[in-house]
Design an enzyme around this catalytic site. Structure first.
Site, PDB file in Angstrom:
ATOM      1  N   TYR A  49     -75.440 -64.385 -59.784  1.00 62.96           N
ATOM      2  CA  TYR A  49     -75.437 -62.940 -59.548  1.00 62.96           C
ATOM      3  C   TYR A  49     -76.677 -62.529 -58.764  1.00 62.96           C
ATOM      4  CZ  TYR A  49     -75.546 -57.916 -60.526  1.00 62.96           C
ATOM      5  OH  TYR A  49     -75.602 -56.553 -60.402  1.00 62.96           O
TER       6      TYR A  49
ATOM      7  N   THR B 267     -73.158 -47.892 -67.376  1.00 64.33           N
ATOM      8  CA  THR B 267     -71.757 -48.040 -66.986  1.00 64.33           C
ATOM      9  C   THR B 267     -71.024 -48.780 -68.109  1.00 64.33           C
ATOM     10  OG1 THR B 267     -72.112 -50.183 -65.922  1.00 64.33           O
ATOM     11  CG2 THR B 267     -72.424 -48.200 -64.548  1.00 64.33           C
TER      12      THR B 267
END
Length: 259
Positions: free
Chosen positions: A152, A189
Site C-alpha cells: 500500500y 471513513t
C-alpha cells in the site's frame, strides 16, 4: 457562479467514503458528475442519493477504461480515488518479509495501474480542449514507510511521483492540464469501523488511534472533498505537480515541547 459550473467531473471509487464526499462537493459547486465504482449496486445507490450519473469501472482493467473512453471522450476533471489497502479480506501479511507477490501485485493493480490508466485517459480526454485537472489520491503512507502495509505504501508513493511526471508532461506539451496529488492521513471513513466498533469504548479507541496526531482527531471526508474542489476549480490554475497533505500536522514533527 459556482466554482465548477459547466465542468464534467469523473470520480473513481465514488460509492462510499472520500469518493462519495468528493462527488457531493462537486455537485454542490455546479459540476456534472460521473460517479464510477467496481461495486455496481453501491455505486448506483450512491449516485441515486446524490443525483449524479453512474458508470461501472474496474480501474485495474484496461478494457473497462477503453469502454469508458468511448462513452466519455472529453472531461474537465478526473479524481483518481479508487484504491485498496490489501486488508479488505481481513488480516494478512503485508510486511516486506512475508507479503506474497500475489498480494503485492493485487494492491498495485488497483492503486498504481489504476492511477496510471486514469491519468492516461484524462490526458487524452482533456488535450483537445487543452485544459483540465487531474487529482490523484495518494496518502500520508506515500510519504513515509509503513512496515505492516508495504504494498500500500509503495503504491501510494508511486502515485505521488507519477503525478509529477504527468504534470510535467502536460506542461511540456503546452496544455493547461494540471495534475496534483492529495495525501490524507487518518480520515474517518468506513474502513476504520471494524477497529472502532460501536461499543461504549468507541471514543477511547478513536482517541488512541490519533494520539500521535498533533490535532488529536480524525480528519473528515468533507475536508478532503473541499481540497479536491479547490484543485478542480480555476482557483488553483497555477498549481501543478504539487502534493497536498491533510494529516492533522502529523508530518510536521512533534507537537510536544522539549523536556
Amino acid at each position: 457562479m459556482q466554482k465548477l459550473d459547466d465542468k464534467l467531473c469523473m470520480v473513481t471509487g465514488g460509492a462510499r467514503g472520500i469518493g462519495k464526499a468528493v462527488c457531493a462537493a462537486f455537485l454542490s459547486e455546479g459540476a456534472r458528475v460521473i460517479l464510477t465504482d467496481i461495486d455496481e449496486d453501491e455505486g448506483r445507490k450512491a449516485a441515486g442519493e446524490l443525483g449524479c450519473e453512474f458508470a461501472r469501472l474496474d480501474v485495474s482493467d484496461e478494457a473497462d477504461w477503453n469502454t469508458f473512453e468511448l462513452a466519455f471522450p472529453a472531461i474537465d476533471v478526473l479524481v483518481n480515488n479508487a484504491g485498496i489497502t490489501g486488508f479488505e479480506g481481513g488480516p494478512a501479511a503485508h510486511d516486506p518479509e512475508n507479503a506474497s507477490l500475489e498480494e503485492w501485485r493485487r494492491v498495485h493493480a488497483v492503486n498504481t495501474d489504476g492511477t496510471f490508466m486514469g491519468c492516461r485517459y484524462a490526458l487524452r480526454a482533456m488535450k483537445a480542449k487543452g485544459s483540465g485537472s487531474i487529482i490523484n489520491m495518494s496518502s500520508r503512507s506515500g510519504l513515509v514507510g509503513i512496515p505492516g502495509a508495504a504494498a500500500y505504501a509503495a503504491s501510494k508513493a508511486a502515485i505521488r511521483n507519477h503525478s509529477k511526471s504527468v504534470a510535467l508532461y502536460a506542461a511540456q506539451n503546452g496544455w493547461a492540464i494540471r495534475c496534483n496529488s492529495v495525501h490524507p492521513a487518518a480520515i474517518l471513513t468506513p474502513i476504520w469501523e471494524p477497529m472502532l466498533g460501536d461499543g461504549p469504548d468507541r471514543d477511547e479507541k478513536m482517541a488512541a488511534l490519533v494520539a500521535d496526531t498533533p490535532l488529536k482527531r480524525f480528519g473528515t471526508v468533507e475536508e478532503v472533498a473541499a481540497l479536491c474542489v479547490y484543485l478542480a476549480s480555476d482557483d488553483s490554475g497555477y498549481m501543478t505537480g504539487s502534493e497536498l497533505t491533510l494529516d492533522g500536522g502529523l508530518l510536521a514533527g512533534s507537537a510536544a515541547s522539549p523536556g
